[in-house]
Design a protein around this motif. Structure first.
Motif, PDB file in Angstrom:
ATOM      1  N   UNK A   1      23.291  61.065  35.976  1.00 17.94           N
ATOM      2  CA  UNK A   1      22.674  59.999  35.188  1.00 17.94           C
ATOM      3  C   UNK A   1      23.293  59.847  33.790  1.00 17.94           C
ATOM      4  N   UNK A   2      23.752  60.912  33.123  1.00 17.47           N
ATOM      5  CA  UNK A   2      24.438  60.694  31.849  1.00 17.47           C
ATOM      6  C   UNK A   2      25.692  59.823  31.972  1.00 17.47           C
TER       7      UNK A   2
ATOM      8  N   UNK B   1      23.286  67.842  33.481  1.00 16.24           N
ATOM      9  CA  UNK B   1      24.534  67.175  33.102  1.00 16.24           C
ATOM     10  C   UNK B   1      25.582  67.293  34.211  1.00 16.24           C
ATOM     11  N   UNK B   2      26.589  66.406  34.175  1.00 21.28           N
ATOM     12  CA  UNK B   2      27.627  66.413  35.215  1.00 21.28           C
ATOM     13  C   UNK B   2      28.443  67.710  35.234  1.00 21.28           C
TER      14      UNK B   2
ATOM     15  N   UNK C   1      33.407  67.444  28.709  1.00 12.54           N
ATOM     16  CA  UNK C   1      32.608  67.129  27.522  1.00 12.54           C
ATOM     17  C   UNK C   1      31.158  67.567  27.676  1.00 12.54           C
ATOM     18  N   UNK C   2      30.759  67.918  28.907  1.00 15.15           N
ATOM     19  CA  UNK C   2      29.392  68.363  29.145  1.00 15.15           C
ATOM     20  C   UNK C   2      29.338  69.890  29.225  1.00 15.15           C
ATOM     21  N   UNK C   3      28.169  70.504  28.960  1.00 18.31           N
ATOM     22  CA  UNK C   3      28.056  71.966  28.928  1.00 18.31           C
ATOM     23  C   UNK C   3      28.372  72.625  30.270  1.00 18.31           C
ATOM     24  N   UNK C   4      28.957  73.810  30.195  1.00 20.06           N
ATOM     25  CA  UNK C   4      29.249  74.575  31.410  1.00 20.06           C
ATOM     26  C   UNK C   4      27.967  75.023  32.105  1.00 20.06           C
ATOM     27  N   UNK C   5      26.889  75.101  31.357  1.00 22.67           N
ATOM     28  CA  UNK C   5      25.604  75.536  31.915  1.00 22.67           C
ATOM     29  C   UNK C   5      25.039  74.542  32.924  1.00 22.67           C
ATOM     30  N   UNK C   6      25.470  73.275  32.831  1.00 25.42           N
ATOM     31  CA  UNK C   6      24.942  72.243  33.715  1.00 25.42           C
ATOM     32  C   UNK C   6      23.697  71.564  33.181  1.00 25.42           C
ATOM     33  N   UNK C   7      23.356  71.852  31.926  1.00 25.03           N
ATOM     34  CA  UNK C   7      22.200  71.167  31.326  1.00 25.03           C
ATOM     35  C   UNK C   7      22.348  71.167  29.815  1.00 25.03           C
ATOM     36  N   UNK C   8      21.618  70.263  29.185  1.00 26.66           N
ATOM     37  CA  UNK C   8      21.610  70.137  27.730  1.00 26.66           C
ATOM     38  C   UNK C   8      20.149  70.061  27.297  1.00 26.66           C
ATOM     39  N   UNK C   9      19.712  71.054  26.524  1.00 28.33           N
ATOM     40  CA  UNK C   9      18.320  71.102  26.087  1.00 28.33           C
ATOM     41  C   UNK C   9      18.022  70.116  24.960  1.00 28.33           C
TER      42      UNK C   9
END
Length: 274
Positions: free
Chosen positions: A56-57, A189-190, A197-205
């Motif tokens: 979705x981002x 996140x993608x 450009x997105x976090x390696x964790x797979x999410x952004x708090x």
């Protein structure tokens, strides 16, 4: 080649050039305000999204590019959080009205979007073409939001909505929504390997969510709109904002539409006055 087709292909060329070189365009050049009257058609993108939707981002980025190309006043997005892959309020952004619209439109995967109520749920890759087609249409309806007032103690938002038609008149429904931007909450996140450009964790708090549908102030599907040729109508709306909504980050979105033609006109008016 007809004039309308010429305009369509010219706009497509501009859009593609923006995609290729958007980082080099000055922000002041991108976001010049366009005054909207009869003739100039704005376009609505209903973005069916969710905080647990990893792609979705990317759809949000597509919307940002379209707004940078055509102007924030011309492309009006609303992020509808409902159904699968969402988180419920108050910790999440899904709510009853978002769930209702998501179910009624038959959204079974995300991200999906409907452009100008034309009856098709589209993947984000097709939003640009749909916007190009709709923005070239002549608008015969003019909308406005005036006299916005917010009572801090009561948390009551009050405003007037004006609708007018040119010599063709207009029949349909007028829907009035409230949206909120600059909301910082969780977002899946993608894939970082594909999109570094997105976090390696797979999410952004602390992801910033914008244009989030908070409430429908009119009837769910809109109030009846019947404008005679050259006629106008003014209505007053009131709504009590939830305690955690930031009034200065909210906007009024007004949509005039009918089943045959889709969105006749749409506008977005920030609650906070300049």
């Amino acid at each position: 080649m007809t004039f309308s087709k010429y305009i369509k292909y010219a706009l497509l060329a501009i859009f593609l050039l923006t995609l290729c070189a958007c980082d080099e365009i000055d922000e002041q050049d991108r976001f010049q305000k366009v005054e909207i009257g009869f003739g100039a058609k704005n376009v609505l993108i209903e973005d069916f999204t969710g905080q647990r939707c990893i792609n979705c981002p990317l759809a949000t980025n597509t919307i940002s590019t379209l707004q940078a190309t055509f102007g924030h006043d011309r492309v009006i997005p609303v992020a509808i959080h409902g159904g699968d892959l969402t988180l419920a309020a108050p910790t999440g952004l899904a709510n009853a009205i978002g769930n209702t619209y998501t179910a009624e439109r038959g959204v079974s995967s995300k991200p999906k979007g409907e452009v100008d109520r034309t009856g098709q749920l589209l993947d984000q890759e097709k939003w640009g073409t749909a916007v190009l087609e709709r923005i070239a249409i002549t608008a015969h309806v003019k909308l406005g939001v005036e006299n916005i007032a917010f009572d801090v103690d009561k948390r009551e938002l009050t405003f007037n909505v004006n609708a007018a038609a040119d010599l063709t008149g207009a029949q349909g429904l007028m829907q009035v929504w409230l949206t909120e931007s600059h909301i910082h909450k969780y977002q899946a996140t993608p894939d970082h390997n594909r999109y570094p450009q997105y976090p390696a964790s797979g999410y952004d708090l602390n992801y910033e969510h914008n244009h989030v549908l908070r409430a429908c102030v009119s009837a769910k599907d809109g109030d009846a709109l019947a404008l005679a040729a050259g006629g106008s109508d003014t209505r007053t709306y009131k709504y009590i904002l939830d305690a955690d909504w930031v009034a200065d980050n909210m906007s009024v979105v007004v949509i005039a539409y009918n089943a045959a033609q889709g969105v006749l006109q749409v506008i977005e008016q920030p609650v906070k006055q300049p």
